[in-house]
Design an enzyme around this catalytic site. Structure first.
Site, mmCIF file in Angstrom:
data_model
loop_
_atom_site.group_PDB
_atom_site.id
_atom_site.type_symbol
_atom_site.label_atom_id
_atom_site.label_comp_id
_atom_site.label_asym_id
_atom_site.label_seq_id
_atom_site.Cartn_x
_atom_site.Cartn_y
_atom_site.Cartn_z
ATOM 1 N N LYS A 41 0.844 -1.201 0.000
ATOM 2 C CA LYS A 41 0.000 0.000 0.000
ATOM 3 C C LYS A 41 0.881 1.253 0.000
ATOM 4 O O LYS A 41 2.092 1.172 0.255
ATOM 5 C CB LYS A 41 -0.907 -0.027 1.227
ATOM 6 C CG LYS A 41 -0.154 -0.194 2.522
ATOM 7 C CD LYS A 41 -1.031 -0.780 3.608
ATOM 8 C CE LYS A 41 -0.277 -0.760 4.918
ATOM 9 N NZ LYS A 41 -0.967 -1.515 5.963
ATOM 10 N N TYR A 269 14.831 30.936 4.307
ATOM 11 C CA TYR A 269 13.662 31.616 4.861
ATOM 12 C C TYR A 269 13.859 31.905 6.345
ATOM 13 O O TYR A 269 14.251 31.024 7.114
ATOM 14 C CB TYR A 269 12.417 30.739 4.713
ATOM 15 C CG TYR A 269 11.884 30.654 3.303
ATOM 16 C CD1 TYR A 269 11.481 31.807 2.606
ATOM 17 C CD2 TYR A 269 11.764 29.425 2.661
ATOM 18 C CE1 TYR A 269 10.977 31.723 1.319
ATOM 19 C CE2 TYR A 269 11.249 29.321 1.376
ATOM 20 C CZ TYR A 269 10.865 30.480 0.711
ATOM 21 O OH TYR A 269 10.360 30.386 -0.559
ATOM 22 N N MET A 317 10.417 24.143 -0.059
ATOM 23 C CA MET A 317 9.583 23.166 -0.741
ATOM 24 C C MET A 317 10.391 22.327 -1.723
ATOM 25 O O MET A 317 10.190 21.119 -1.841
ATOM 26 C CB MET A 317 8.442 23.887 -1.472
ATOM 27 C CG MET A 317 7.428 22.941 -2.098
ATOM 28 S SD MET A 317 6.175 23.824 -3.032
ATOM 29 C CE MET A 317 5.190 24.525 -1.715
HETATM 30 C C1 LIG Z 1 -0.168 -2.235 6.672
HETATM 31 C C2 LIG Z 1 -0.693 -3.523 7.128
HETATM 32 C C3 LIG Z 1 0.158 -4.617 7.284
HETATM 33 C C4 LIG Z 1 1.675 -4.500 7.156
HETATM 34 O O1 LIG Z 1 2.186 -3.849 8.292
HETATM 35 P P1 LIG Z 1 3.780 -3.754 8.548
HETATM 36 O O2 LIG Z 1 3.897 -3.211 9.895
HETATM 37 O O3 LIG Z 1 4.318 -2.856 7.476
HETATM 38 O O4 LIG Z 1 4.292 -5.143 8.392
HETATM 39 C C5 LIG Z 1 -0.395 -5.841 7.599
HETATM 40 N N1 LIG Z 1 -1.739 -5.964 7.781
HETATM 41 C C6 LIG Z 1 -2.597 -4.929 7.661
HETATM 42 C C7 LIG Z 1 -4.041 -5.131 7.871
HETATM 43 C C8 LIG Z 1 -2.090 -3.677 7.337
HETATM 44 O O5 LIG Z 1 -2.945 -2.638 7.237
#
Ligand SMILES: *Cc1c(COP(=O)(O)O)cnc(C)c1O
Length: 384
Positions: A41, A269, A317
Site C-alpha cells: 500500500k 527563509y 519546498m
Molecule cells: C499495513 C498492514 C500490514 C503490514 O504492516 P507492517 O507493519 O508494514 O508489516 C499488515 N496488515 C494490515 C491489515 C495492514 O494494514
C-alpha cells in the site's frame, strides 16, 4: 545510470536485488508451509507500487493494498497474482472490486449484504477475506458476532471466503501484554470454527512485528510490509535481527549551486541559521515537496564525498542548503540524502527520529516527483 527521466536532479534508488533477498530471507524464516502476502500500500511504502509488485510477483503468494485504486493500478499493469484489498470497502466500489478480480475485506454483515446484492446483479462471485477485530478497534467484526456473520455468508454461495484475518495493534512493542490477548483471542476463535467449513480458508494475523516476534501468529500466511523493505519496527530492534533484511531505498541529488557565504549572514527563509565564519554553502534540489521533512531544518545531514555535512536554514519546498565548511564540491556532484557513502550512512530511522515520527511516514512521504531508479542484477532501469 546516465540520465534521470527529464534529467531531474534528485531521485530515489531502489535496489531490487536487496529487496528480493529480503523476501527470500523472510520466506526461509517462516518456512514452506506459511504463505507470504506482501503489503504494498501507499506506493509500496514509497518504493513504487507497480515495479515492486512486478519484482515480487514471482516470489510471493499474495499482494495486499489498501484500496481499490491501488488494486486497479496493479491489474492494469498486468500483475496477475492474488491481490487483497485491506481497507474498508464502499458501496460504489463493489462492481470494480469484482470486475478487477480483487479479493477484498468484509468487516460487517451489512457490507456482506451489499456485496451479495451486487453479485446477484452481476451474476458473479466475490472472493473475500473476513476481518475480525481482536482489539485494534479500527475495522473488523467483533468475535461475538463473527460466527453468525460467517453462517450468513455460507448461505450465500456467491461470497467465497478466501481468508479470515485480524490485525495486531502493538506488536512493535513485543513486551506489550496486549499482543498475547489479541493473539489468543484470534487463535481461540479459529479453533472454535467448524473445521469442515474452513476448507481452504487462509487464517492470517502477522504484520512485520508479528512475523518477527510471535511465531505463533504465522498461521497460514504472514503480511510483513515494513520488514520486506528492510526495516525493523525500530532502530534499536534492528540491531539484533532474527530475520536478516537490509534497506533497499536510497535518495540522491545533484548539487545545483555553490557559493561562499561571509560570517554573520543568514541562510534561507527567516534566516534560522546564521554563519559564524566564512563558509561554503551548497544548494540541493530536493525539499519538503518531495518528502524531505521540514523538521530536519538545521538538524539533518547529507553525505558528500564520504563526509557528513549539516543542513542549514529552513528546508524549502524544492531545495535546501548545506554548510560544507572548507570542503570541496562542484555543481553536479551527487550527494546522498538517504543511504550509504563510503563509511557514512544516513537512514530512514535517522529521519524518523529527527522528524519525531515513524519509519512508515518517512518512507511513504517520498512521492512521485522523485523519479525512481531500480537496480537489478544486470544493471538497472528507470520507472516508466
Ligand atoms: C499495513 C498492514 C500490514 C503490514 O504492516 P507492517 O507493519 O508494514 O508489516 C499488515 N496488515 C494490515 C491489515 C495492514 O494494514
Amino acid at each position: 545510470m546516465q540520465f534521470t527521466p527529464f534529467s531531474h536532479p534528485a531521485w530515489i534508488e531502489v535496489d531490487l536485488v536487496k529487496f528480493k533477498q529480503n523476501i527470500f530471507n523472510i520466506k526461509k524464516y517462516i518456512g514452506h508451509d506459511v504463505k507470504l502476502c506482501l503489503p504494498i500500500k501507499a506506493n509500496a511504502y514509497g518504493h513504487g507500487l507497480v515495479e515492486i509488485a512486478r519484482a515480487a510477483s514471482t516470489c510471493v503468494d499474495y499482494l495486499a493494498v489498501s484500496c481499490l485504486q491501488e488494486g486497479i493500478m496493479l491489474r492494469l499493469a498486468n500483475v496477475n497474482i492474488p491481490i487483497l484489498v485491506l481497507g474498508a470497502i464502499h458501496i460504489e466500489q463493489i462492481t470494480d472490486l469484482i470486475k478487477y478480480d480483487l479479493e477484498f475485506t468484509i468487516s460487517s454483515k451489512y457490507k456482506a449484504q451489499l456485496v451479495i446484492d451486487e453479485c446477484i446483479k452481476l451474476n458473479s462471485i466475490a472472493n473475500i477475506h473476513l476481518e475480525i477485530d481482536t482489539g485494534m478497534n479500527r475495522t473488523g467484526i467483533r468475535v461475538s458476532s463473527a460466527y453468525e456473520t460467517i453462517e450468513f455468508i455460507h448461505t450465500h454461495p456467491c461470497l467465497k471466503i478466501k481468508g479470515i484475518y485480524s490485525h495486531l495493534a502493538s506488536a512493535d512493542t513485543a513486551e506489550d501484554e496486549f499482543n498475547l490477548i489479541q493473539i489468543n483471542k484470534f487463535i481461540n476463535f479459529v479453533q472454535q470454527l467448524n473445521l469442515k467449513q474452513n476448507g481452504n480458508i487462509l487464517f492470517h494475523l502477522a504484520n512485520s512485528a508479528g512475523t518477527i516476534y510471535f511465531s505463533q501468529t504465522h498461521l497460514d500466511m504472514v503480511r510483513p510490509g515494513l520488514l520486506a523493505f528492510g526495516y525493523y519496527p525500530s532502530y534499536s530492534s534492528s540491531q539484533n535481527k532474527n530475520i536478516d533484511v537490509v534497506a533497499c531505498m536510497a535518495i540522491k541529488a545533484k548539487i545545483s549551486y555553490f557559493k561562499t557565504v561571509l560570517a554573520g549572514e543568514g541562510i534561507g527563509y527567516n534566516h534560522t541559521f546564521k554563519t559564524t565564519k566564512n563558509t561554503r554553502v551548497i544548494t540541493i534540489p530536493i525539499g519538503y515537496g518531495d518528502g524531505v521533512r521540514r523538521s530536519l531544518s538545521n538538524k539533518g545531514d547529507i553525505i558528500l564525498n564520504g563526509n557528513k555535512y549539516p543542513i542549514v536554514g529552513n528546508i524549502c519546498m524544492d531545495q535546501f542548503m548545506v554548510d560544507i565548511g572548507d570542503g570541496s564540491a562542484y555543481v553536479g556532484d551527487i550527494v546522498t540524502i538517504i543511504g550509504k557513502q563510503e563509511l557514512n550512512e544516513i537512514t530512514i530511522y535517522d529521519h524518523a527520529k529527527l522528524a519525531n515520527t515513524n519509519t512508515y511516514e518517512i518512507l511513504c512521504g517520498f512521492n512521485n516527483r522523485l523519479p525512481r531508479y531500480y537496480i537489478t542484477e544486470d544493471g538497472g532501469y528507470w520507472e516508466s
